[in-house]
Design a protein around this motif. Sequence first.
Motif, PDB file in Angstrom:
ATOM      1  N   ARG A  36      31.704  27.649 -45.512  1.00  0.00           N
ATOM      2  CA  ARG A  36      31.417  28.937 -46.130  1.00  0.00           C
ATOM      3  C   ARG A  36      32.648  29.730 -46.547  1.00  0.00           C
ATOM      4  NH1 ARG A  36      27.153  28.198 -42.545  1.00  0.00           N
ATOM      5  NH2 ARG A  36      25.134  28.541 -43.522  1.00  0.00           N
ATOM      6  N   ARG A  37      33.815  29.333 -46.069  1.00  0.00           N
ATOM      7  CA  ARG A  37      35.030  30.082 -46.395  1.00  0.00           C
ATOM      8  C   ARG A  37      36.081  29.129 -46.945  1.00  0.00           C
ATOM      9  NH1 ARG A  37      36.377  33.428 -41.112  1.00  0.00           N
ATOM     10  NH2 ARG A  37      35.840  31.477 -40.115  1.00  0.00           N
ATOM     11  N   GLY A  38      37.228  29.679 -47.256  1.00  0.00           N
ATOM     12  CA  GLY A  38      38.319  28.853 -47.757  1.00  0.00           C
ATOM     13  C   GLY A  38      38.820  27.901 -46.689  1.00  0.00           C
ATOM     14  N   PRO A  39      39.629  26.945 -47.087  1.00  0.00           N
ATOM     15  CA  PRO A  39      40.094  25.945 -46.113  1.00  0.00           C
ATOM     16  C   PRO A  39      41.081  26.536 -45.109  1.00  0.00           C
ATOM     17  CG  PRO A  39      41.202  25.651 -48.201  1.00  0.00           C
ATOM     18  CD  PRO A  39      40.164  26.707 -48.421  1.00  0.00           C
ATOM     19  N   LEU A  40      41.120  25.947 -43.913  1.00  0.00           N
ATOM     20  CA  LEU A  40      42.131  26.297 -42.923  1.00  0.00           C
ATOM     21  C   LEU A  40      43.426  25.599 -43.320  1.00  0.00           C
ATOM     22  CD1 LEU A  40      40.286  25.912 -39.506  1.00  0.00           C
ATOM     23  CD2 LEU A  40      41.121  28.007 -40.533  1.00  0.00           C
ATOM     24  N   VAL A  41      44.508  26.346 -43.322  1.00  0.00           N
ATOM     25  CA  VAL A  41      45.782  25.796 -43.758  1.00  0.00           C
ATOM     26  C   VAL A  41      46.745  25.798 -42.585  1.00  0.00           C
ATOM     27  CG1 VAL A  41      47.715  26.077 -45.346  1.00  0.00           C
ATOM     28  CG2 VAL A  41      45.406  26.615 -46.099  1.00  0.00           C
TER      29      VAL A  41
END
Length: 111
Positions: A36-41
């Motif tokens: 649901r959100r942007g990727p973990l970086v």
Amino acid sequence: MRLAPDGLATRRQLRARGLRPGGQPVAAQLERPRRRRGPLVAYLYRLDLAKPVRPMTPGRAAALARAMAARRTCPECRRDAGYCIPPTLGMCVPCAYPDHQRSASPQTAEE
């Protein structure tokens, strides 16, 4: 290191080894997709360029102790709250909710 290639580490992994990035640029990054959100970086740094963590000096320890004492001191009553004052309240809990403290204390019945 779980997903990092050999010779690379995250900041936390460097700290666990007693190292710091030491001003080096990010060597690589890992991205883990999420629904649901942007990727973990995760930013990765080279181990061979990492520097040892600076030791805690007496002056730095004293400055840290003063800073933590300032975070625990209530600006309203000037007492040490025993915990870090939440920035959302800006004061200790008894000063923020004075009516709640009075009603929560046991009252003596005079009959």
